[in-house]
Design an enzyme around this catalytic site. Structure first.
Site, short mmCIF file in Angstrom:
data_model
loop_
_atom_site.label_atom_id
_atom_site.label_comp_id
_atom_site.label_asym_id
_atom_site.label_seq_id
_atom_site.Cartn_x
_atom_site.Cartn_y
_atom_site.Cartn_z
NE ARG A 80 9.87 5.17 -33.85
CZ ARG A 80 11.06 5.14 -34.47
NH1 ARG A 80 11.16 5.48 -35.75
NH2 ARG A 80 12.16 4.78 -33.82
CG HIS A 127 10.58 2.28 -40.33
ND1 HIS A 127 9.79 2.23 -39.21
CD2 HIS A 127 11.70 2.96 -39.95
CE1 HIS A 127 10.40 2.82 -38.19
NE2 HIS A 127 11.57 3.28 -38.63
#
Ligand code: NAP
Length: 313
Positions: A228, A276
């Site tokens: 993350r 992502h």
């Protein structure tokens, strides 16, 4: 086909409700599928299938039996806003794991075969011969040895890389040296040519990729962040690259997504940004685990991959 008739509430700004409805129809003969505000009787909803929470949370579903995340992590859910008594499970999916493994292998090989260096050289019209090395001469240290980290570690080990892994609890993986604890992390990164992060985001792991950790790297280590964005202190990475401690970085995640146009990572010669995309789950494969958990929730059984809220993952 199951005989139960679950009522499912769906909410995601990433996933297609139509694809999920179609996949669930392969598992349940009869079910109710509600999206957004279109819920006829909130009190009859059994399961919330969500990526993020709707603005008004899940409080109106007073008889909810389970919250099933559409992601491998649960950090995107605001835990404070969730009903405390309802169990939460995260997603484990073969497509997600396989796409994460493919991404990790691609990023690792790019550094191992020095494509990042040749990309810079070709932009500057330079013909610089560097002899290739064998995979056994490149070491990869992986932060996180869960569903995804373990699969990445084993895949890289099969390719002949020297693989190390770090986790919270001790692990025994044939041919892979494993570490735990703060000192274990320092030792592992200090002997890794490439450091790859695939941890969940928790209070303990937030900002783990920081100046103190980079100080343990050998000069010229490459970094891959597939966890993350909030694992990384972005200004510390720029500093570590400027000092040569970090040679280059591949970042699939950012503290703010999409990464703002003015961010110094864009256009940086030593940083590769991917939006992502490392791992993608597909309803056609993920539905098996989701359906198993819906059946468990309806039967009052413990969920598969249930989140331990005390650990945060
Ligand atoms: N970029 C993308 O597209 C993408 C896609 C999917 C997932 N992800 C990221 O990948 C993460 C991992 O997914 P997963 O399914 O592999 O999770 P998982 O199965 O829960 O595994 C988590 C691993 O991290 C370790 N860990 C957690 N906290 C730790 C700590 N404080 N110190 C040391 N180790 C710690 C765990 O140790 P134990 O084994 O001891 O519990 C475990 O090995 C997700 O949470 C998400 O952040 C990213």
């Amino acid at each position: 086909m199951g005989q139960i008739r679950p009522s499912i509430f769906f909410h995601s700004n990433l996933d297609s409700p139509d694809e999920w409805r179609a996949s669930l129809a392969t598992e349940f003969e009869d079910f109710t599928f509600s999206v957004g505000n279109d819920v006829a009787s909130p009190e009859s909803v059994d399961v919330a299938l969500v990526w993020t929470l709707p603005d008004d949370g899940l409080q109106r579903f007073v008889n909810l039996r389970a919250i099933l995340s559409l992601g491998a992590g649960i950090d995107q859910l605001d835990l404070e806003r969730l009903p405390k008594h309802v169990p939460i499970a995260r997603l484990v999916d073969e497509s997600l794991t396989r796409t994460m493994v493919d991404y990790a292998k691609t990023a690792v090989y790019r550094y191992h075969r020095r494509f990042h260096f040749f990309e810079r050289q070709s932009q500057n019209g330079r013909w610089t011969f560097i002899s290739p090395t064998l995979t056994a001469e490149t070491s990869v240290g992986i932060l996180g040895l869960g569903e995804i980290g373990r699969a990445i570690a084993l895949a890289l080990q099969r390719e002949g890389f020297a693989v190390y892994g770090w986790s919270r609890s001790p692990k025994h993986l044939a041919g892979i040296m494993t570490y735990t604890g703060g000192d274990g992390l320092k030792s592992m990164v200090g002997r890794s040519n490439i450091v790859l992060n695939v941890l969940p985001l928790t209070d303990e792991t937030r900002c783990i990729l920081c100046r103190e950790l980079f100080a343990q790297f050998e000069k010229g280590t490459c970094l891959i962040n597939m966890g993350r964005g909030m694992h990384l202190v972005e200004s510390d990475l720029l500093e570590a690259i400027a000092s040569g401690r970090v040679d280059a970085a591949t970042l699939d995640v950012a503290s703010v997504e999409p990464l703002p146009l003015t961010h110094p990572f864009w256009g940086h010669p030593d940083i590769l940004i991917t939006p992502h995309v490392a791992g993608i789950s597909r309803p056609t494969t993920a539905v098996a685990m989701i359906a198993a958990n819906i059946r468990r929730a309806m039967a009052g059984e413990r969920l598969l991959h249930e989140v331990d809220l005390a650990r945060g993952y």
